[in-house]
Design an enzyme around this catalytic site. Structure first.
Site, PDB file in Angstrom:
ATOM      1  N   ASP A  23       6.333  45.356 -38.142  1.00  0.00           N
ATOM      2  CA  ASP A  23       7.029  44.704 -39.254  1.00  0.00           C
ATOM      3  C   ASP A  23       5.985  43.836 -39.961  1.00  0.00           C
ATOM      4  O   ASP A  23       4.856  43.702 -39.483  1.00  0.00           O
ATOM      5  CB  ASP A  23       8.184  43.836 -38.715  1.00  0.00           C
ATOM      6  CG  ASP A  23       8.942  43.133 -39.836  1.00  0.00           C
ATOM      7  OD1 ASP A  23       9.202  43.762 -40.878  1.00  0.00           O
ATOM      8  OD2 ASP A  23       9.253  41.926 -39.686  1.00  0.00           O
ATOM      9  N   SER A  24       6.382  43.226 -41.076  1.00  0.00           N
ATOM     10  CA  SER A  24       5.457  42.332 -41.769  1.00  0.00           C
ATOM     11  C   SER A  24       5.257  41.027 -41.005  1.00  0.00           C
ATOM     12  O   SER A  24       4.316  40.291 -41.289  1.00  0.00           O
ATOM     13  CB  SER A  24       6.014  42.004 -43.154  1.00  0.00           C
ATOM     14  OG  SER A  24       7.227  41.295 -43.008  1.00  0.00           O
ATOM     15  N   TYR A  55       6.326  41.936 -47.312  1.00  0.00           N
ATOM     16  CA  TYR A  55       6.243  43.334 -47.754  1.00  0.00           C
ATOM     17  C   TYR A  55       7.152  43.596 -48.965  1.00  0.00           C
ATOM     18  O   TYR A  55       6.866  44.455 -49.780  1.00  0.00           O
ATOM     19  CB  TYR A  55       6.677  44.254 -46.609  1.00  0.00           C
ATOM     20  CG  TYR A  55       5.596  44.631 -45.625  1.00  0.00           C
ATOM     21  CD1 TYR A  55       4.289  44.152 -45.722  1.00  0.00           C
ATOM     22  CD2 TYR A  55       5.895  45.505 -44.578  1.00  0.00           C
ATOM     23  CE1 TYR A  55       3.327  44.528 -44.790  1.00  0.00           C
ATOM     24  CE2 TYR A  55       4.927  45.891 -43.656  1.00  0.00           C
ATOM     25  CZ  TYR A  55       3.645  45.400 -43.767  1.00  0.00           C
ATOM     26  OH  TYR A  55       2.695  45.780 -42.853  1.00  0.00           O
ATOM     27  N   GLY A  56       8.256  42.873 -49.026  1.00  0.00           N
ATOM     28  CA  GLY A  56       9.259  43.130 -50.077  1.00  0.00           C
ATOM     29  C   GLY A  56       8.759  42.920 -51.486  1.00  0.00           C
ATOM     30  O   GLY A  56       9.397  43.331 -52.454  1.00  0.00           O
ATOM     31  N   CYS A  86      11.319  47.569 -39.808  1.00  0.00           N
ATOM     32  CA  CYS A  86      11.147  46.994 -41.129  1.00  0.00           C
ATOM     33  C   CYS A  86      11.846  47.901 -42.140  1.00  0.00           C
ATOM     34  O   CYS A  86      11.497  49.089 -42.258  1.00  0.00           O
ATOM     35  CB  CYS A  86       9.646  46.925 -41.430  1.00  0.00           C
ATOM     36  SG  CYS A  86       9.291  46.474 -43.130  1.00  0.00           S
ATOM     37  N   ASN A  87      12.827  47.350 -42.829  1.00  0.00           N
ATOM     38  CA  ASN A  87      13.566  48.144 -43.818  1.00  0.00           C
ATOM     39  C   ASN A  87      12.674  48.553 -44.979  1.00  0.00           C
ATOM     40  O   ASN A  87      12.756  49.661 -45.488  1.00  0.00           O
ATOM     41  CB  ASN A  87      14.745  47.340 -44.361  1.00  0.00           C
ATOM     42  CG  ASN A  87      15.851  47.183 -43.343  1.00  0.00           C
ATOM     43  OD1 ASN A  87      16.839  47.895 -43.374  1.00  0.00           O
ATOM     44  ND2 ASN A  87      15.708  46.250 -42.415  1.00  0.00           N
ATOM     45  N   THR A  88      11.824  47.626 -45.400  1.00  0.00           N
ATOM     46  CA  THR A  88      11.018  47.866 -46.606  1.00  0.00           C
ATOM     47  C   THR A  88      10.093  49.073 -46.430  1.00  0.00           C
ATOM     48  O   THR A  88      10.041  49.959 -47.293  1.00  0.00           O
ATOM     49  CB  THR A  88      10.207  46.589 -46.943  1.00  0.00           C
ATOM     50  OG1 THR A  88      11.121  45.491 -46.989  1.00  0.00           O
ATOM     51  CG2 THR A  88       9.496  46.726 -48.262  1.00  0.00           C
ATOM     52  N   CYS A 197      17.378  43.533 -43.859  1.00  0.00           N
ATOM     53  CA  CYS A 197      15.977  43.162 -43.680  1.00  0.00           C
ATOM     54  C   CYS A 197      15.946  42.551 -42.289  1.00  0.00           C
ATOM     55  O   CYS A 197      16.817  41.717 -41.957  1.00  0.00           O
ATOM     56  CB  CYS A 197      15.551  42.132 -44.719  1.00  0.00           C
ATOM     57  SG  CYS A 197      13.986  41.322 -44.316  1.00  0.00           S
ATOM     58  N   THR A 198      14.981  42.943 -41.478  1.00  0.00           N
ATOM     59  CA  THR A 198      15.010  42.527 -40.074  1.00  0.00           C
ATOM     60  C   THR A 198      14.776  41.024 -39.887  1.00  0.00           C
ATOM     61  O   THR A 198      15.005  40.491 -38.801  1.00  0.00           O
ATOM     62  CB  THR A 198      14.006  43.344 -39.241  1.00  0.00           C
ATOM     63  OG1 THR A 198      12.712  43.249 -39.855  1.00  0.00           O
ATOM     64  CG2 THR A 198      14.430  44.798 -39.159  1.00  0.00           C
ATOM     65  N   HIS A 199      14.326  40.356 -40.937  1.00  0.00           N
ATOM     66  CA  HIS A 199      14.175  38.896 -40.842  1.00  0.00           C
ATOM     67  C   HIS A 199      15.534  38.164 -40.935  1.00  0.00           C
ATOM     68  O   HIS A 199      15.660  37.033 -40.472  1.00  0.00           O
ATOM     69  CB  HIS A 199      13.317  38.359 -41.994  1.00  0.00           C
ATOM     70  CG  HIS A 199      11.840  38.537 -41.794  1.00  0.00           C
ATOM     71  ND1 HIS A 199      11.214  39.743 -41.957  1.00  0.00           N
ATOM     72  CD2 HIS A 199      10.877  37.657 -41.451  1.00  0.00           C
ATOM     73  CE1 HIS A 199       9.913  39.589 -41.732  1.00  0.00           C
ATOM     74  NE2 HIS A 199       9.685  38.333 -41.426  1.00  0.00           N
TER      75      HIS A 199
HETATM   76  N1  DGL Z   1      11.404  42.518 -42.284  1.00  0.00           N
HETATM   77  C1  DGL Z   1      11.050  43.476 -43.272  1.00  0.00           C
HETATM   78  C2  DGL Z   1      12.225  44.260 -43.753  1.00  0.00           C
HETATM   79  O1  DGL Z   1      13.093  44.555 -42.953  1.00  0.00           O
HETATM   80  C3  DGL Z   1      10.028  43.034 -44.313  1.00  0.00           C
HETATM   81  C4  DGL Z   1      10.294  41.752 -45.008  1.00  0.00           C
HETATM   82  C5  DGL Z   1       9.162  41.324 -45.931  1.00  0.00           C
HETATM   83  O2  DGL Z   1       8.036  41.152 -45.460  1.00  0.00           O
HETATM   84  O3  DGL Z   1       9.399  41.193 -47.138  1.00  0.00           O
HETATM   85  O4  DGL Z   1      12.317  44.666 -44.879  1.00  0.00           O
END
Ligand code: DGL
Length: 275
Positions: A23-24, A55-56, A86-88, A197-199
């Site tokens: 992930d990021s 990453y977004g 990571c979804n992105t 988003c996993t965050h």
């Molecule tokens: N946690 C990631 C996701 O699920 C990336 C979030 C990011 O870095 O913008 O998209």
């Protein structure tokens, strides 16, 4: 079925190679923890690309480069499967990169949408994610493949990832940045809201001040079940946990602090440069 029974039924075809996650930053640990609960004997690697977070806000070209470097790193580590926690990157890079490596790749969005689309009593589904994921419209596309009746409303929350990474979750400014997005989502009146988003599961303590907790869906559980099923069916389980190893591309101390809510790291992650 009991885990030991499953192992005994897999003809002792034990695969000790690690499962690798990326992930990021700390977001992927929300997936990591769920997978560890379901697959306690697996050796695991985790890479947090903290230097390139968030990453977004990155372009497709950048995201493909980042993901490719991480996949090559995991190839050298002899990973048997890579979890895109990571979804992105699942939205933007999976289709481009999926056939380039010698391991199975699990993208979170494409793995969970068939399940989300079939959940009962959902007519309206809210999706909150990073700008890159939302702009790709992958959630509405994937869900409509399996259920064309559900109305999907996609909304970007550009500031939320940094709130988590910079451990500002309980600051008043963060609270209003979270509330602002939730209020827009509430106008759609969704039956459920996917934390895409996993965050975002890190923010649940705040989110539930505005919306009852049971209205949020953290797709990580469905994702972890999907990964477990695949490893069982393909006789790829390990029978003894030996190690887990964390890597970051910048600021190991910050990663250790920010991750606390979801996973207590025993030591600092190793700093590595993939460039
Ligand atoms: N946690 C990631 C996701 O699920 C990336 C979030 C990011 O870095 O913008 O998209």
């Amino acid at each position: 079925m009991e885990y030991k029974t499953i192992l005994n039924n897999t003809n002792n075809n034990i695969d000790k190679r690690p499962i690798a996650f990326f992930d990021s930053g700390v977001g992927g640990l929300t997936v990591y923890r769920k997978v560890k609960n379901l697959l306690p004997y697996e050796n695991c690697l985790y890479f947090g690309d903290t230097k390139n977070m968030p990453y977004g806000e990155k372009t497709e070209k950048q995201l493909v480069e980042f993901a490719d470097k991480i996949f090559r790193f995991f190839e050298k580590q002899n990973a048997k499967a890579v979890i895109m926690a990571c979804n992105t990157t699942s939205a933007i890079t999976y289709e481009k990169l999926k056939d380039n490596y010698n391991f199975k790749i699990f993208p979170i969005i494409q793995s969970v949408c068939p399940i989300l689309a079939k959940l009962e009593n959902i007519n309206k589904l809210g999706i909150i994610a990073t700008p890159a994921t939302i702009n790709s419209h992958i959630y509405s596309r994937e869900i409509s493949k399996y259920n064309q009746k559900i109305k999907v409303f996609e909304l970007a929350a550009p500031k939320w990832v940094r709130i988590v990474e910079e451990h500002r979750i309980n600051q008043p400014q963060s609270l209003s940045q979270i509330q602002e997005i939730i209020e827009i989502m509430q106008n759609f009146n969704p039956d459920k809201i996917v934390l895409a988003c996993t965050h975002y599961p890190y923010l649940l303590e705040v989110l539930k001040k505005f919306v009852p907790e049971e209205r949020f869906i953290d797709p990580a559980l469905y994702f972890a079940e999907n990964i477990k099923k695949f490893l069982i069916e393909n006789k790829m389980l390990n029978d003894k946990f030996e190690y887990e190893k964390f890597y970051v591309s910048s600021n190991p101390e910050n990663f250790k602090t920010a991750s606390k809510l979801f996973y207590e790291l025993k030591e600092l992650p190793e700093l590595i440069n993939l460039d």
